[in-house]
Design an enzyme around this catalytic site. Structure first.
Site, PDB file in Angstrom:
ATOM      1  N   ASN A 100       0.922  -1.129   0.047  1.00 11.15           N
ATOM      2  CA  ASN A 100       0.061   0.093  -0.090  1.00 11.15           C
ATOM      3  C   ASN A 100       0.902   1.272   0.191  1.00 11.15           C
ATOM      4  OD1 ASN A 100      -1.689   1.987   0.540  1.00 11.15           O
ATOM      5  ND2 ASN A 100      -2.276   1.409   2.715  1.00 11.15           N
ATOM      6  N   LYS A 130       0.204   4.528  -0.313  1.00  7.96           N
ATOM      7  CA  LYS A 130      -0.344   5.730   0.427  1.00  7.96           C
ATOM      8  C   LYS A 130      -0.199   6.813  -0.413  1.00  7.96           C
ATOM      9  CE  LYS A 130      -0.066   3.343   4.782  1.00  7.96           C
ATOM     10  NZ  LYS A 130       0.261   3.230   6.071  1.00  7.96           N
ATOM     11  N   HIS A 133      -9.685   1.475   5.065  1.00  6.21           N
ATOM     12  CA  HIS A 133      -8.482   1.607   5.536  1.00  6.21           C
ATOM     13  C   HIS A 133      -8.456   2.374   6.686  1.00  6.21           C
ATOM     14  CE1 HIS A 133      -4.185   2.843   6.627  1.00  6.21           C
ATOM     15  NE2 HIS A 133      -3.885   1.709   5.919  1.00  6.21           N
ATOM     16  N   GLU A 138      -5.608  -4.528  10.515  1.00  5.65           N
ATOM     17  CA  GLU A 138      -4.379  -3.710  10.918  1.00  5.65           C
ATOM     18  C   GLU A 138      -4.670  -2.867  12.113  1.00  5.65           C
ATOM     19  OE1 GLU A 138      -2.354  -2.401   7.234  1.00  5.65           O
ATOM     20  OE2 GLU A 138      -3.994  -1.351   7.106  1.00  5.65           O
TER      21      GLU A 138
HETATM   22  P1  PGA Z   1       2.768   0.145   7.839  1.00  5.61           P
HETATM   23  O1  PGA Z   1       1.367   0.603   6.821  1.00  5.61           O
HETATM   24  O2  PGA Z   1       3.265  -1.156   6.921  1.00  5.61           O
HETATM   25  O3  PGA Z   1       3.591   1.311   7.051  1.00  5.61           O
HETATM   26  O4  PGA Z   1       2.663  -0.034   9.016  1.00  5.61           O
HETATM   27  C1  PGA Z   1       0.293  -0.553   6.789  1.00  5.61           C
HETATM   28  C2  PGA Z   1      -0.752   0.087   6.131  1.00  5.61           C
HETATM   29  O5  PGA Z   1      -1.184   1.162   6.452  1.00  5.61           O
HETATM   30  O6  PGA Z   1      -1.574  -0.672   5.429  1.00  5.61           O
END
Ligand code: PGA
Length: 247
Positions: free
Chosen positions: A7, A9, A96, A165
């Site tokens: 992901n 972002k 999310h 998550e």
């Molecule tokens: P991270 O993010 O691996 O940077 O903790 C995971 C996510 O938000 O999908």
């Protein structure tokens, strides 16, 4: 089947495709490649370009979110499942915690899942408790509510993946203990069974997954893969996760 979903972002410009090229090359040569799928969710701006490029290659492209309506509407800046699918994406994340914190309600999320599935996108539905809920031992009840308010037994479970998550773990370097996570994952599958019957959707873990802690996660057989944020922006870090998982 295992899933490794990156992901991105708010990251990436057209030339960031080089990162994906390296991951794609690794996957296409990996002797374990039949055991797992790599999916990357770049920002909307890159979906069409990347999806075209990786069509018929090893990795798949998804979206990070979608709007809760079907095709076209007068909502400024909204991007519908129909538009995402037309741009070539195969998957979309829904729910999310970043988007829940911006106001996504269960009702909106249910519409997102419904219209995404209707437009033949596979849905990665994200759930997770925050720090306070964990402290108050409400994790399981929060997860149950998030699942049962949105997922409907009429939805095609074959096109749904659930990503657990914990919000306190996202981007923080903090991860649940092995026992805790095993217990939570089994519970999520139990709730999914109560909605969908025997064969449940895959359940992934997300939150600070990297090349060194993936070995611990691997020991939890109930986890069907990972949603990876920070470490998916570097081909080396992402490939390290794959290598260490299958070592
Ligand atoms: P991270 O993010 O691996 O940077 O903790 C995971 C996510 O938000 O999908």
């Amino acid at each position: 089947m295992r899933y490794f979903i990156g992901n991105w972002k708010m990251f990436g410009v057209p030339k960031s495709i080089n990162i994906l090229n390296k991951i794609n090359y690794f996957h296409s040569k990996d002797k374990n490649r039949k055991n797992y799928r790599v999916i990357i969710t770049p920002p909307y701006t890159l979906i069409e370009n990347y999806a075209k490029y990786f069509k018929n290659k090893s990795i798949s492209i998804g979206s990070q979110n979608c709007y809760q309506k079907d095709q076209f509407s007068s909502d400024t800046a909204a991007v519908s499942p129909f538009m995402i699918k037309s741009a070539g994406a195969e998957y979309t994340l829904v729910g999310h915690s970043d988007n829940r914190s911006e106001g996504d309600t269960d009702k909106m999320l249910k519409n997102k899942v419904f219209f995404a599935l209707k437009n033949k996108l596979k849905v990665v539905f994200c759930i997770g408790e925050n720090k306070k809920e964990k402290k108050n031992k409400r994790t399981l009840s929060v997860l149950k509510k998030q699942l049962t308010k949105v997922l409907d037994k009429k939805f095609n479970k074959k096109n749904i993946i659930v990503a657990y998550e914990p919000i306190w773990s996202i981007g923080s370097g903090k991860i649940p203990t092995k026992d805790e996570l095993k217990k939570t994952t089994i519970y999520i599958k139990k709730v999914l069974k109560s909605i969908f019957g025997k064969q449940t959707p895959a359940v992934l873990y997300g939150g600070s997954v990297d090349g060194s802690n993936v070995k611990m996660f691997k020991e939890i057989k109930e986890i069907d893969g990972f949603l990876i944020g920070g470490a998916s922006k570097s081909s080396k870090k992402f490939i390290d996760i794959l290598k260490n998982y299958y070592r």
